[in-house]
Scaffold this motif. Structure first.
Motif, PDB file in Angstrom:
ATOM      1  N   THR A  96     128.350 -92.212  52.993  1.00 23.48           N
ATOM      2  CA  THR A  96     129.138 -91.515  54.018  1.00 23.48           C
ATOM      3  C   THR A  96     130.605 -91.943  53.975  1.00 23.48           C
ATOM      4  O   THR A  96     131.443 -91.387  54.659  1.00 23.48           O
ATOM      5  CB  THR A  96     128.603 -91.815  55.428  1.00 23.48           C
ATOM      6  OG1 THR A  96     128.793 -93.209  55.679  1.00 23.48           O
ATOM      7  CG2 THR A  96     127.131 -91.464  55.560  1.00 23.48           C
ATOM      8  N   MET A  97     130.911 -92.954  53.121  1.00 25.57           N
ATOM      9  CA  MET A  97     132.285 -93.429  53.053  1.00 25.57           C
ATOM     10  C   MET A  97     133.178 -92.357  52.413  1.00 25.57           C
ATOM     11  O   MET A  97     132.787 -91.756  51.414  1.00 25.57           O
ATOM     12  CB  MET A  97     132.350 -94.682  52.193  1.00 25.57           C
ATOM     13  CG  MET A  97     133.111 -95.787  52.854  1.00 25.57           C
ATOM     14  SD  MET A  97     132.699 -97.325  52.085  1.00 25.57           S
ATOM     15  CE  MET A  97     133.815 -97.294  50.722  1.00 25.57           C
ATOM     16  N   PRO A  98     134.381 -92.110  52.961  1.00 25.53           N
ATOM     17  CA  PRO A  98     135.246 -91.103  52.324  1.00 25.53           C
ATOM     18  C   PRO A  98     135.675 -91.589  50.937  1.00 25.53           C
ATOM     19  O   PRO A  98     135.953 -92.768  50.750  1.00 25.53           O
ATOM     20  CB  PRO A  98     136.454 -91.002  53.267  1.00 25.53           C
ATOM     21  CG  PRO A  98     136.344 -92.142  54.216  1.00 25.53           C
ATOM     22  CD  PRO A  98     134.952 -92.698  54.167  1.00 25.53           C
TER      23      PRO A  98
END
Ligand code: DAH
Length: 340
Positions: A96-98
């Motif tokens: 989910t990390m950009p």
């Protein structure tokens, strides 16, 4: 001794409860099952036990040893499980990390315009030829019908590399090179860098041209204007038109200057077209019969047209660039503004 074993068994359970790592597990093993551990010590103590009690005591010690071993094995498995969990956790990826943004490069305005021009003419069946940037006098001038001492040489301020060797002042020499190696029908584009001793807001000592050459039976000025109409419409919009004005180039006869109706004001007159409604975009004409003859092509059988487009000029018009120097400074703030 029995009391001691009981106490050790209780101690073992509480020690086992405190083992949390491989190092502590190893300590646990040393303490109970090692060479100098409790089990070994108890075995040694067996000597002092009265003979008739020894079997019983031996059995009790053995039970204690089995207890220690089982505890050890259980702890070993548990610690392996914990370690695996830890390493799995450390390798976990957070999806989910950009993502890290990577800046995208873009094409230079000159490359954009060059590609657009090539696209249009390639669609009409033109091939690409690229000649040398260091050119001899013959190809750059003489065989293009500009003999030595001809006043037309003054139209271009030439950089000489040696006697009779120049930095090409125009891509027109590519016409000669193409006609030397290929007989009609010819439909070719010659893109490339050219050089002239000239520098101001609209001139640079190095700039880019795109030469076009078509030679075949029955080619006329109408074919030229038809193709150029398609070209300007692809670059400047479907509503623009061309206009031919008489001009002079030594390698064409007749020669024409080609204007495009102003794409900014639609022809009404504005600062871009200096109020005239027309913008000059290229030089062109019917290939001079002497140029065809210089390349062994019979002008009674074949005719052709040629044109020379200044790529910077088109880019400046199309993108509203007011100084040619901006295109060679490579300032990212300028370059970032161009998209296809
Ligand atoms: N070579 C000319 C120049 O650099 C441009 C040009 C004019 C090329 C007319 C042509 C032509 O092929 O027919 O100014």
């Amino acid at each position: 001794m029995e009391e001691r074993i009981k106490a050790l068994a209780a101690q073992l359970e509480s020690d086992a409860g405190a083992v949390n790592s491989k190092a502590e597990l190893s300590e646990f093993w040393q303490k109970y099952l090692g060479k100098a551990g409790c089990v070994a010590e108890l075995m040694k103590g067996l000597r002092d036990v009265p003979k008739e009690q020894r079997p019983i005591m031996g059995k009790t010690i053995n039970q204690f040893k089995v207890q220690a071993e089982q505890r050890y094995q259980a702890l070993e498995a548990e610690i392996a499980r914990i370690e695996l969990e830890k390493s799995n956790k450390s390798e976990e990826v957070d999806i989910t990390m950009p993502a890290v943004r990577r800046p995208m490069g873009a094409l230079h305005p000159i490359t954009l315009v060059k590609n657009q021009i090539i696209d249009v003419f390639a669609g009409m069946g033109f091939e690409i030829y690229e000649g040398p940037e260091i050119e001899d006098d013959d190809h750059n001038f003489t065989r293009l019908n500009v003999p030595k001492n001809h006043p037309a040489r003054d139209m271009q301020d030439t950089f000489y590399v040696a006697e009779n060797i120049v930095l090409r002042t125009q891509t027109s020499g590519g016409q000669i090179r193409v006609m030397d190696r290929q007989k009609p029908p010819i439909k070719v584009l010659v893109p490339g860098r050219v050089f002239r001793s000239d520098s101001d807001a609209t001139h640079s000592p190095m700039f880019h041209q795109m030469e076009g050459l078509v030679v075949d039976k029955g080619i006329t000025l109408c074919d030229l204007q038809g193709m150029l109409d398609k070209f300007v419409q692809a670059l400047f919009g479907a509503e623009v038109r061309t206009r031919l004005r008489p001009s002079y180039f030594p390698f064409t006869e007749p020669s024409v200057e080609v204007d495009v109706s102003c794409f900014e004001c639609g022809g009404k007159g504005c600062p871009l077209c200096k109020g005239t409604g027309w913008i000059e975009i290229l030089g062109s004409g019917m290939v001079h019969h002497k140029v065809l003859e210089n390349c062994g092509i019979d002008p009674k059988e074949y005719s052709g047209f040629a044109f020379g487009i200044g790529i910077e000029r088109i880019a400046m018009l199309k993108y509203g660039i007011n100084n040619i120097g901006l295109m060679f400074e490579n300032d990212l703030r300028f370059l970032k503004q161009f998209k296809d």
